[in-house]
Design an enzyme around this catalytic site. Structure first.
Site: not given
Length: 371
Positions: A37-38, A91, A121, A161, A247
């Site tokens: 998840p980004m 998420q 995060c 996460k 990434r």
């Protein structure tokens, strides 16, 4: 969705698969190679491109739990399911156990087969301003309340996460994994950095082995996985059950399929040809315009176009032009003017350009990312 290049080399000897399906009890991950998840990156068009090109599993952008509870229109759009079948994971981030629980119920009502909780995060607005994300690793008692409330709220598997810890003086991911298991979490993903590292330095895959040893849960290793061989090395050092790619997937929605193929067969897949990459980019661009609208799509697509072109001849000049394109028509003309001569000239796609571009990205501004 168009097909991509097929493997061209056979393993020298029988290959033992490095990954196996993970059964979460209510959801099954056939090949645990997961798109991370980004925020601002893994929107629905990107997730659909990745799934259409063979990604075994994708996760939504990080979604604020309070906004999900309000059923904010933009938030619900972020949580849309990709529609390719298989387990869809959404998420959530937040610091209030009851709000997280209610957000999880909304996510499941909207089609989520897995709910993922964000304790990773590092962004200041989230971790400091909202005491959410990686800040929750500093308070294990409160973290447990969030985990327990979310698990009790839904019938689908809940996953977690996180990072190694807040800093190198508090590397408590192994203990949090034990707490997560006691709370009913079904799987944990560990990014091999602390919150204070943000995205600098090098991900510590070996540290994740300590998390794996601390719990019976499936463990996924994350951080700095830029290609198939990175994934294999990350698994070797971490003893994890699968990998999550962040990434490394910039401009490469086909990467998860490549990694899964390599881990399962030992065959290193060819890179998609420049013609295939061009066709994928154009399909992705069109999907972004349709999903976000022409003007927002024009702006949001710029970074994706830049990532697709990284390392190609003349790409620096091309990125300047695409960033100054004021209309969709101008942007599409610019893309065609760049790619079509490369296709005609038979420019070859090489894996090396991605490794160089991906490692260079570490020095960029990644505060938009949630993973």
């Amino acid at each position: 969705m168009m097909s991509m290049a097929t493997p061209h080399r056979q393993p020298e000897q029988a290959h033992k698969p490095l990954i196996a399906p993970i059964d979460l009890g209510g959801a099954r991950i056939e090949a645990p190679v997961i798109l991370a998840p980004m925020s601002g990156v893994t929107d629905l068009p990107f997730r659909r491109m990745a799934r259409g090109l063979g990604a075994p599993m994708v996760v939504s952008e990080m979604i604020a739990s309070a906004a999900m509870v309000r059923e904010n229109r933009t938030t619900l759009k972020m949580a849309e399911i990709d529609g390719f079948g298989g387990p869809a994971s959404v998420q959530l981030a937040g610091c209030d156990p009851q709000v997280m629980a209610e957000a999880a119920r909304v996510a499941v009502d909207k089609g989520a087969a897995i709910v993922d909780i964000n304790f990773g995060c590092p962004v200041k607005k989230v971790a400091v301003g909202q005491s959410a994300g990686s800040a929750l690793m500093k308070d294990e008692v409160h973290a447990a309340r969030i985990l327990e409330a979310t698990v009790k709220a839904v019938s689908v598997p809940v996953t977690l996460k996180m990072r190694m810890g807040w800093d190198h003086n508090s590397l408590n991911a192994p203990n949090l994994a034990r707490i997560a298991e006691e709370c009913g979490i079904r799987m944990v993903t560990v990014h091999g950095r602390t919150r204070q590292m943000f995205y600098t330095g090098v991900a510590d895959w070996a540290f994740v082995a300590g998390v794996k040893a601390a719990t019976k849960l499936p463990v996924i290793v994350n951080g700095d996985i830029l290609g198939p061989e990175d994934a294999a090395e990350a698994l070797r050092l971490s003893n994890a059950d699968g990998v999550m790619i962040g990434r490394g997937a910039y401009g490469r929605p086909w990467l998860m399929r490549q990694v899964a193929e390599y881990l399962l067969t030992g065959v290193l897949p060819d890179e998609p040809s420049i013609a295939e990459q061009y066709a994928t980019l154009m399909a992705h661009y069109g999907a972004m315009l349709e999903h976000h609208g022409r003007d927002p799509g024009l702006r949001l697509a710029r970074k994706h176009v830049a990532w697709y072109s990284k390392g190609l001849p003349g790409s620096a000049e091309f990125r300047v032009k695409i960033n100054h394109a004021d209309t969709v028509e101008q942007a599409i003309d610019t893309i065609r003017a760049f790619y079509e001569p490369l296709v005609e000239a038979g420019v070859e796609a090489t894996r090396e350009r991605y490794s160089e571009a991906g490692r260079a990205a570490r020095s960029g501004d990644d505060e938009a990312l949630a993973a």
